[in-house]
Design a protein around this motif. Structure first.
Motif: not given
Length: 146
Positions: A92-103
């Motif tokens: 959940a955290v990787l999808l909601t926080l890290a994904g958008p931050a990397v994008a």
């Protein structure tokens, strides 16, 4: 007065806008090609099934615990197949926080590079503390809950 005397040596001026654009396009093409090849492989390889040829998490292998990014491969597989709920369950955290931050960071790098500027993201000490704190809390929480 020659041009070199009035403008100084070319190498001291730093990279030119054209060279930054060229480098950015080359790196983006390599990244896109590598990502596409990995996505094609992952599309046909179900990481939810045992016995797949995928790189195991070294942290989980050594400790038996889930690291903050464990489930990322399964999450990517589920997103490619349109299963957002299962992807959220995988990490959940990787999808909601890290994904958008990397994008966001990749988008800023690409926009700056195509504009001929060099983009060097910097994370402050507070930003590092927040990122590491979220990762630590997420790792502890997901290992306690199971």
């Amino acid at each position: 007065m020659s041009t070199e005397e009035s403008w100084g040596p070319a190498e001291s001026a730093g990279p030119t806008r054209a060279s930054v654009r060229t480098r950015t396009v080359r790196k983006a093409a390599i990244g896109l090609g590598t990502g596409a090849a990995a996505a094609v492989y992952l599309w046909h390889t179900d990481p939810h099934q045992p016995g797949q040829l995928l790189i195991p998490c070294p942290f989980k292998w050594a400790t038996g615990l889930l690291c903050p990014v464990c489930g990322g491969t399964r999450m990517a597989y589920d997103l490619m197949h349109g299963d957002v709920v299962t992807a959220f369950h995988d990490n959940a955290v990787l999808l909601t926080l890290a994904g958008p931050a990397v994008a966001y960071a990749v988008g800023r790098w690409l926009a700056a590079g195509l504009g001929g500027r060099v983009y060097r993201p910097r994370l402050s000490a507070r930003g590092n503390a927040v990122a590491l704190g979220i990762a630590a809390v997420w790792m502890v929480a997901r290992n306690l809950v199971g």
